[in-house]
Design an enzyme around this catalytic site. Structure first.
Site, PDB file in Angstrom:
ATOM      1  N   HIS A 340      22.847  20.079  34.747  1.00  0.00           N
ATOM      2  CA  HIS A 340      21.836  19.010  34.818  1.00  0.00           C
ATOM      3  C   HIS A 340      22.056  18.063  35.997  1.00  0.00           C
ATOM      4  O   HIS A 340      21.228  17.165  36.223  1.00  0.00           O
ATOM      5  CB  HIS A 340      21.833  18.205  33.505  1.00  0.00           C
ATOM      6  N   GLU A 365      41.092  16.544  12.813  1.00  0.00           N
ATOM      7  CA  GLU A 365      41.406  17.734  11.995  1.00  0.00           C
ATOM      8  C   GLU A 365      42.395  18.683  12.701  1.00  0.00           C
ATOM      9  O   GLU A 365      42.237  19.907  12.687  1.00  0.00           O
ATOM     10  CB  GLU A 365      40.114  18.457  11.586  1.00  0.00           C
ATOM     11  N   GLU A 369      46.628  20.417  20.613  1.00  0.00           N
ATOM     12  CA  GLU A 369      48.052  20.748  20.782  1.00  0.00           C
ATOM     13  C   GLU A 369      48.654  21.252  19.463  1.00  0.00           C
ATOM     14  O   GLU A 369      49.421  22.224  19.458  1.00  0.00           O
ATOM     15  CB  GLU A 369      48.829  19.513  21.277  1.00  0.00           C
TER      16      GLU A 369
HETATM   17  N1  CAA Z   1      47.640  24.937   2.518  1.00  0.00           N
HETATM   18  C1  CAA Z   1      48.496  24.744   1.508  1.00  0.00           C
HETATM   19  N2  CAA Z   1      49.813  24.435   1.685  1.00  0.00           N
HETATM   20  C2  CAA Z   1      50.248  24.313   2.930  1.00  0.00           C
HETATM   21  C3  CAA Z   1      49.413  24.473   4.045  1.00  0.00           C
HETATM   22  C4  CAA Z   1      48.050  24.806   3.802  1.00  0.00           C
HETATM   23  N3  CAA Z   1      47.194  24.992   4.801  1.00  0.00           N
HETATM   24  N4  CAA Z   1      50.126  24.260   5.170  1.00  0.00           N
HETATM   25  C5  CAA Z   1      51.373  23.987   4.784  1.00  0.00           C
HETATM   26  N5  CAA Z   1      51.447  24.014   3.423  1.00  0.00           N
HETATM   27  C6  CAA Z   1      52.639  23.814   2.608  1.00  0.00           C
HETATM   28  C7  CAA Z   1      53.759  24.736   3.063  1.00  0.00           C
HETATM   29  O1  CAA Z   1      53.680  25.988   2.428  1.00  0.00           O
HETATM   30  C8  CAA Z   1      54.994  23.953   2.671  1.00  0.00           C
HETATM   31  O2  CAA Z   1      55.242  24.142   1.282  1.00  0.00           O
HETATM   32  P1  CAA Z   1      56.676  24.712   0.789  1.00  0.00           P
HETATM   33  O3  CAA Z   1      57.689  23.665   1.235  1.00  0.00           O
HETATM   34  O4  CAA Z   1      56.528  24.812  -0.692  1.00  0.00           O
HETATM   35  O5  CAA Z   1      56.876  26.013   1.494  1.00  0.00           O
HETATM   36  C9  CAA Z   1      54.578  22.503   2.861  1.00  0.00           C
HETATM   37  O6  CAA Z   1      53.139  22.478   2.806  1.00  0.00           O
HETATM   38  C10 CAA Z   1      55.029  21.958   4.191  1.00  0.00           C
HETATM   39  O7  CAA Z   1      54.447  22.795   5.181  1.00  0.00           O
HETATM   40  P2  CAA Z   1      54.990  22.888   6.668  1.00  0.00           P
HETATM   41  O8  CAA Z   1      56.484  23.037   6.650  1.00  0.00           O
HETATM   42  O9  CAA Z   1      54.171  23.907   7.363  1.00  0.00           O
HETATM   43  O10 CAA Z   1      54.666  21.449   7.212  1.00  0.00           O
HETATM   44  P3  CAA Z   1      54.840  20.962   8.644  1.00  0.00           P
HETATM   45  O11 CAA Z   1      55.486  19.629   8.570  1.00  0.00           O
HETATM   46  O12 CAA Z   1      55.438  22.018   9.522  1.00  0.00           O
HETATM   47  O13 CAA Z   1      53.294  20.777   9.075  1.00  0.00           O
HETATM   48  C11 CAA Z   1      51.571  20.456  10.646  1.00  0.00           C
HETATM   49  C12 CAA Z   1      53.035  20.446  10.338  1.00  0.00           C
HETATM   50  C13 CAA Z   1      50.991  21.823  10.302  1.00  0.00           C
HETATM   51  C14 CAA Z   1      51.441  20.210  12.096  1.00  0.00           C
HETATM   52  C15 CAA Z   1      50.813  19.434   9.790  1.00  0.00           C
HETATM   53  O14 CAA Z   1      51.520  18.220   9.748  1.00  0.00           O
HETATM   54  C16 CAA Z   1      49.428  19.190  10.368  1.00  0.00           C
HETATM   55  O15 CAA Z   1      48.522  20.021  10.190  1.00  0.00           O
HETATM   56  N6  CAA Z   1      49.223  18.040  11.028  1.00  0.00           N
HETATM   57  C17 CAA Z   1      47.899  17.654  11.503  1.00  0.00           C
HETATM   58  C18 CAA Z   1      47.255  16.770  10.487  1.00  0.00           C
HETATM   59  C19 CAA Z   1      45.778  16.659  10.710  1.00  0.00           C
HETATM   60  O16 CAA Z   1      45.086  17.627  10.980  1.00  0.00           O
HETATM   61  N7  CAA Z   1      45.269  15.448  10.539  1.00  0.00           N
HETATM   62  C20 CAA Z   1      43.836  15.199  10.629  1.00  0.00           C
HETATM   63  C21 CAA Z   1      43.427  14.380   9.433  1.00  0.00           C
HETATM   64  S1  CAA Z   1      41.702  14.346   8.992  1.00  0.00           S
HETATM   65  C22 CAA Z   1      40.897  13.552  10.209  1.00  0.00           C
HETATM   66  O17 CAA Z   1      41.017  13.958  11.316  1.00  0.00           O
HETATM   67  C23 CAA Z   1      40.015  12.358   9.925  1.00  0.00           C
HETATM   68  C24 CAA Z   1      38.736  12.618   9.200  1.00  0.00           C
HETATM   69  O18 CAA Z   1      38.199  11.755   8.544  1.00  0.00           O
HETATM   70  C25 CAA Z   1      38.088  13.924   9.303  1.00  0.00           C
END
Ligand code: CAA
Length: 395
Positions: A340, A365, A369
């Site tokens: 555009h 969400e 990264e």
């Molecule tokens: N479903 C169910 N359980 C899950 C899961 C899922 N998708 N992901 C992880 N778990 C469980 C794991 O199995 C684990 O359980 P166990 O200990 O029993 O095995 C537990 O949760 C811990 O999991 P992880 O060790 O994988 O956790 P982590 O600390 O490594 O996670 C991360 C790191 C994946 C980066 C996570 O912190 C993450 O996704 N962060 C980003 C958060 C985010 O997206 N925030 C946005 C919020 S919403 C928003 O944006 C505003 C709005 O209004 C829309």
């Protein structure tokens, strides 16, 4: 393998497309300019049955599948991101979490009013000092008889000023060595004493969407409002994000289509040295790239929708779709502005809004990264999706 969409899917696409073009597009530039949201849109979305998509008929929903939810998100975001955000928050993060984690009593109690749009739901995980680092939230819930008392602050909460109920993640056991096991999830009513909200002003994009902070000052929540068991809060949050990220991934395809909707007529009409710019190969390259990303984006989200339909956990695939499609939508919007020229730099045309709106989805969400790291961890075998909890539906 069958790639065809059913007649019902096509009808849902048509309905959501018409809703977006008739109810959202006409007023969106003014709302976006004024940084204002229109609550009447939420009411109309409920009346059109959009807020009950993917909720079973037994709980007042339309009983349609997850592909239908993706299609609705795609067509709504083709009109404006703010409308798709309502689906992400109300349907994806809130209602589908109740469907997955709720007891039968909780599902009967909350889902029908959500499916009809009589009540709006939102999701509250992020805090001023805990975004990507969701495990380090500090909102606290302390047991008091049959209730829990909540104190703390959540921010970047979509529908903060309109939602009737919030799915709130709070720390219930601060002393547990694994922080993820010390959180629980609660459904909190806006009408609760001690609850307040404040909108965030001056956003780069999604200006017609309501976003803000919410505050809990000794908010008393009945124990019956806990979703999942004590200590399940982090898992509830992560699986809620699996639903939400699906709606973001499918919606992103709608931005790519909107860029094509804007660029095709513009490039055929706009002439340079007597030739429409659509005849120029560098413009054609950008149009081709958008079409390519739309097709890839649809395939990625259709696959996730299918996995959800057959009840398979798909955290890996949903992250891949969200990561890929949101970056592709931002790239398409950037190209649409380029096509555009100077007109893409002002809001006479919608493409500058697409550029601003698409940037947000690479942050909320799960940032771009976070998804890059997740994909690397899956590929390296450092992360494996396993059943979330015995007896719990996988999606
Ligand atoms: N479903 C169910 N359980 C899950 C899961 C899922 N998708 N992901 C992880 N778990 C469980 C794991 O199995 C684990 O359980 P166990 O200990 O029993 O095995 C537990 O949760 C811990 O999991 P992880 O060790 O994988 O956790 P982590 O600390 O490594 O996670 C991360 C790191 C994946 C980066 C996570 O912190 C993450 O996704 N962060 C980003 C958060 C985010 O997206 N925030 C946005 C919020 S919403 C928003 O944006 C505003 C709005 O209004 C829309």
């Amino acid at each position: 393998m069958d790639f065809s969409l059913s007649a019902e899917h096509e009808l849902i696409r048509e309905t959501a497309y018409k809703f977006g073009q008739q109810e959202i597009v006409p007023g969106i530039r003014e709302l976006d300019r004024a940084h204002e949201s229109d609550p009447s849109t939420l009411k109309k979305m409920g009346e059109a049955g959009l807020l009950g998509v993917s909720i079973p008929e037994a709980y007042g929903g339309t009983g349609t599948d997850y592909i239908s939810l993706g299609i609705v998100c795609e067509e709504l975001e083709r009109a404006d991101t703010s409308a798709r955000v309502v689906m992400s928050v109300h349907s994806g993060l809130h209602s589908l979490s109740i469907l997955q984690w709720g007891t039968e009593e909780q599902k009967q109690r909350w889902l029908p009013s959500l499916a009809s749009g009589e009540a709006l739901g939102a999701f509250a995980l992020t805090e001023p000092n805990a975004g990507s680092d969701a495990v380090n939230i500090s909102t606290r819930a302390v047991r008091d008889g049959d209730d829990w008392i909540l104190n703390g602050e959540k921010t970047w909460i979509s529908l903060s000023d309109y939602a009737d109920r919030f799915l709130v993640i709070a720390v219930t056991d601060p002393d547990t060595p694994k922080k993820a096991k010390g959180m629980s999830a609660f459904i909190v009513d806006r009408s609760s004493s001690g609850f307040s909200s404040r909108p965030i002003k001056g956003k780069l994009g999604v200006r017609a969407g309501n976003t803000g902070s919410i505050f809990f000052d000794d908010v008393r929540v009945p124990a019956a409002n806990m979703l999942g068991g004590e200590g399940d809060g982090f898992k509830v949050a992560m699986s809620a994000l699996d639903h939400g990220r699906y709606t973001v991934a499918s919606g992103a395809v709608g931005i790519i289509q909107a860029c094509l909707d804007a660029c095709i007529p513009y490039s055929k009409d706009r002439k340079v040295a007597g030739e429409p710019i659509a005849s120029k190969q560098l413009v054609q390259q950008m149009i081709a790239s958008m079409a390519q990303d739309r097709e890839i984006g649809q395939l990625l989200y259709y696959k996730v929708g299918w996995l959800k339909n057959v009840g398979t956990r798909c955290t890996r695939e949903v992250s891949l779709a969200k990561w890929t499609n949101c970056a592709a939508a931002f790239d398409a919007a950037n190209k649409a502005v380029e096509i555009h020229g100077a007109y893409g730099f002002c809001d006479e045309y919608p493409v500058e809004r697409y550029l601003r709106n698409s940037r947000g989805a690479m942050i909320y969400e799960g940032t771009h990264e976070i998804h890059t790291i997740l994909q690397a961890e899956y590929e390296l075998g450092l992360r494996v999706d396993k059943p979330v909890k015995p007896g719990l539906p996988a999606v």
